[in-house]
Design a protein around this motif. Structure first.
Motif, PDB file in Angstrom:
ATOM      1  N   ASN A   6      -1.997 -10.925   1.751  1.00 31.63           N
ATOM      2  CA  ASN A   6      -0.851 -10.179   2.289  1.00 31.63           C
ATOM      3  C   ASN A   6      -1.158  -8.689   2.335  1.00 31.63           C
ATOM      4  O   ASN A   6      -0.764  -7.997   3.272  1.00 31.63           O
ATOM      5  CB  ASN A   6       0.403 -10.447   1.464  1.00 31.63           C
ATOM      6  CG  ASN A   6       0.942 -11.841   1.688  1.00 31.63           C
ATOM      7  OD1 ASN A   6       0.749 -12.435   2.738  1.00 31.63           O
ATOM      8  ND2 ASN A   6       1.630 -12.372   0.690  1.00 31.63           N
ATOM      9  N   VAL A   7      -1.859  -8.192   1.327  1.00 32.53           N
ATOM     10  CA  VAL A   7      -2.278  -6.785   1.331  1.00 32.53           C
ATOM     11  C   VAL A   7      -3.181  -6.533   2.529  1.00 32.53           C
ATOM     12  O   VAL A   7      -2.991  -5.559   3.271  1.00 32.53           O
ATOM     13  CB  VAL A   7      -2.993  -6.403   0.011  1.00 32.53           C
ATOM     14  CG1 VAL A   7      -3.682  -5.048   0.130  1.00 32.53           C
ATOM     15  CG2 VAL A   7      -2.014  -6.400  -1.148  1.00 32.53           C
ATOM     16  N   ASP A   8      -4.151  -7.406   2.747  1.00 31.40           N
ATOM     17  CA  ASP A   8      -5.051  -7.259   3.894  1.00 31.40           C
ATOM     18  C   ASP A   8      -4.273  -7.248   5.207  1.00 31.40           C
ATOM     19  O   ASP A   8      -4.562  -6.467   6.108  1.00 31.40           O
ATOM     20  CB  ASP A   8      -6.076  -8.393   3.913  1.00 31.40           C
ATOM     21  CG  ASP A   8      -7.438  -7.969   3.416  1.00 31.40           C
ATOM     22  OD1 ASP A   8      -7.668  -6.764   3.197  1.00 31.40           O
ATOM     23  OD2 ASP A   8      -8.291  -8.857   3.250  1.00 31.40           O
ATOM     24  N   LYS A   9      -3.286  -8.125   5.315  1.00 32.68           N
ATOM     25  CA  LYS A   9      -2.464  -8.197   6.527  1.00 32.68           C
ATOM     26  C   LYS A   9      -1.719  -6.876   6.746  1.00 32.68           C
ATOM     27  O   LYS A   9      -1.677  -6.356   7.859  1.00 32.68           O
ATOM     28  CB  LYS A   9      -1.479  -9.362   6.408  1.00 32.68           C
ATOM     29  CG  LYS A   9      -0.686  -9.642   7.656  1.00 32.68           C
ATOM     30  CD  LYS A   9       0.124 -10.915   7.509  1.00 32.68           C
ATOM     31  CE  LYS A   9       1.424 -10.564   6.811  1.00 32.68           C
ATOM     32  NZ  LYS A   9       2.378 -11.679   6.766  1.00 32.68           N
ATOM     33  N   GLU A  10      -1.165  -6.324   5.669  1.00 39.57           N
ATOM     34  CA  GLU A  10      -0.456  -5.047   5.774  1.00 39.57           C
ATOM     35  C   GLU A  10      -1.416  -3.895   6.073  1.00 39.57           C
ATOM     36  O   GLU A  10      -1.064  -2.967   6.804  1.00 39.57           O
ATOM     37  CB  GLU A  10       0.343  -4.764   4.502  1.00 39.57           C
ATOM     38  CG  GLU A  10       1.514  -5.697   4.297  1.00 39.57           C
ATOM     39  CD  GLU A  10       2.536  -5.639   5.420  1.00 39.57           C
ATOM     40  OE1 GLU A  10       2.788  -4.552   5.987  1.00 39.57           O
ATOM     41  OE2 GLU A  10       3.100  -6.702   5.741  1.00 39.57           O
ATOM     42  N   THR A  14      -1.028  -1.383   9.204  1.00 31.49           N
ATOM     43  CA  THR A  14      -0.904   0.067   9.054  1.00 31.49           C
ATOM     44  C   THR A  14      -2.127   0.834   9.547  1.00 31.49           C
ATOM     45  O   THR A  14      -2.061   2.044   9.745  1.00 31.49           O
ATOM     46  CB  THR A  14      -0.674   0.467   7.578  1.00 31.49           C
ATOM     47  OG1 THR A  14      -1.807   0.049   6.805  1.00 31.49           O
ATOM     48  CG2 THR A  14       0.600  -0.138   7.036  1.00 31.49           C
ATOM     49  N   GLY A  15      -3.241   0.137   9.712  1.00 33.57           N
ATOM     50  CA  GLY A  15      -4.463   0.803  10.142  1.00 33.57           C
ATOM     51  C   GLY A  15      -5.244   1.432   9.008  1.00 33.57           C
ATOM     52  O   GLY A  15      -6.223   2.132   9.222  1.00 33.57           O
ATOM     53  N   LYS A  16      -4.813   1.169   7.774  1.00 30.42           N
ATOM     54  CA  LYS A  16      -5.542   1.673   6.607  1.00 30.42           C
ATOM     55  C   LYS A  16      -6.699   0.737   6.283  1.00 30.42           C
ATOM     56  O   LYS A  16      -6.661  -0.446   6.587  1.00 30.42           O
ATOM     57  CB  LYS A  16      -4.638   1.726   5.377  1.00 30.42           C
ATOM     58  CG  LYS A  16      -3.657   2.851   5.344  1.00 30.42           C
ATOM     59  CD  LYS A  16      -2.914   2.871   4.004  1.00 30.42           C
ATOM     60  CE  LYS A  16      -1.917   3.992   3.951  1.00 30.42           C
ATOM     61  NZ  LYS A  16      -1.223   4.039   2.655  1.00 30.42           N
ATOM     62  N   LEU A  54       1.696   0.938   0.710  1.00 30.58           N
ATOM     63  CA  LEU A  54       1.774   0.274   2.018  1.00 30.58           C
ATOM     64  C   LEU A  54       3.157   0.377   2.645  1.00 30.58           C
ATOM     65  O   LEU A  54       3.371  -0.081   3.761  1.00 30.58           O
ATOM     66  CB  LEU A  54       1.374  -1.198   1.867  1.00 30.58           C
ATOM     67  CG  LEU A  54      -0.084  -1.447   1.490  1.00 30.58           C
ATOM     68  CD1 LEU A  54      -0.312  -2.915   1.181  1.00 30.58           C
ATOM     69  CD2 LEU A  54      -1.008  -0.974   2.615  1.00 30.58           C
ATOM     70  N   ASN A  55       4.101   0.953   1.886  1.00 28.71           N
ATOM     71  CA  ASN A  55       5.471   1.137   2.360  1.00 28.71           C
ATOM     72  C   ASN A  55       6.139  -0.194   2.725  1.00 28.71           C
ATOM     73  O   ASN A  55       6.770  -0.318   3.782  1.00 28.71           O
ATOM     74  CB  ASN A  55       5.507   2.125   3.532  1.00 28.71           C
ATOM     75  CG  ASN A  55       6.886   2.695   3.744  1.00 28.71           C
ATOM     76  OD1 ASN A  55       7.655   2.847   2.796  1.00 28.71           O
ATOM     77  ND2 ASN A  55       7.218   2.995   4.982  1.00 28.71           N
ATOM     78  N   VAL A  56       5.947  -1.188   1.847  1.00 30.70           N
ATOM     79  CA  VAL A  56       6.592  -2.492   2.020  1.00 30.70           C
ATOM     80  C   VAL A  56       7.220  -2.913   0.699  1.00 30.70           C
ATOM     81  O   VAL A  56       6.771  -2.497  -0.373  1.00 30.70           O
ATOM     82  CB  VAL A  56       5.600  -3.595   2.477  1.00 30.70           C
ATOM     83  CG1 VAL A  56       5.021  -3.292   3.833  1.00 30.70           C
ATOM     84  CG2 VAL A  56       4.496  -3.818   1.461  1.00 30.70           C
ATOM     85  N   PRO A  57       8.258  -3.739   0.754  1.00 25.80           N
ATOM     86  CA  PRO A  57       8.819  -4.262  -0.495  1.00 25.80           C
ATOM     87  C   PRO A  57       7.791  -5.146  -1.208  1.00 25.80           C
ATOM     88  O   PRO A  57       7.026  -5.871  -0.558  1.00 25.80           O
ATOM     89  CB  PRO A  57      10.018  -5.103  -0.045  1.00 25.80           C
ATOM     90  CG  PRO A  57      10.272  -4.715   1.365  1.00 25.80           C
ATOM     91  CD  PRO A  57       8.988  -4.205   1.922  1.00 25.80           C
TER      92      PRO A  57
END
Length: 76
Positions: A6-10, A14-16, A54-57
């Motif tokens: 999920n981190v990879d997906k985010e 985000t382009g990070k 990542l600015n996600v919950p």
């Protein structure tokens, strides 16, 4: 889906890069690939820092909905 996937997906959204996230949150960028291969979840404080970066919950990264569905099925 695992926390790290999920981190990879985010990150992709985000382009990070993994390296940028690791530098921002102060952990080795190898944690992500190790986490994916081990299917692990980081400590609560690190998970929260990652979610903020990542600015996600946090629930998104933990995939809480999937966990809830499993519990409902088990109790069902």
């Amino acid at each position: 889906m695992s926390f790290w996937k999920n981190v990879d997906k985010e990150l992709e959204y985000t382009g990070k890069t993994r390296k940028e996230l690791a530098a921002e949150v102060n952990f080795p960028d190898s944690y992500i690939s190790k986490g994916i291969s081990r299917n692990s979840i980081p400590s609560a404080d690190l998970a929260l820092k990652i979610a903020h970066a990542l600015n996600v919950p946090l629930e998104i990264l933990l995939d809480i909905k999937a966990v809830s569905e499993i519990r409902v099925t088990e109790l069902g």
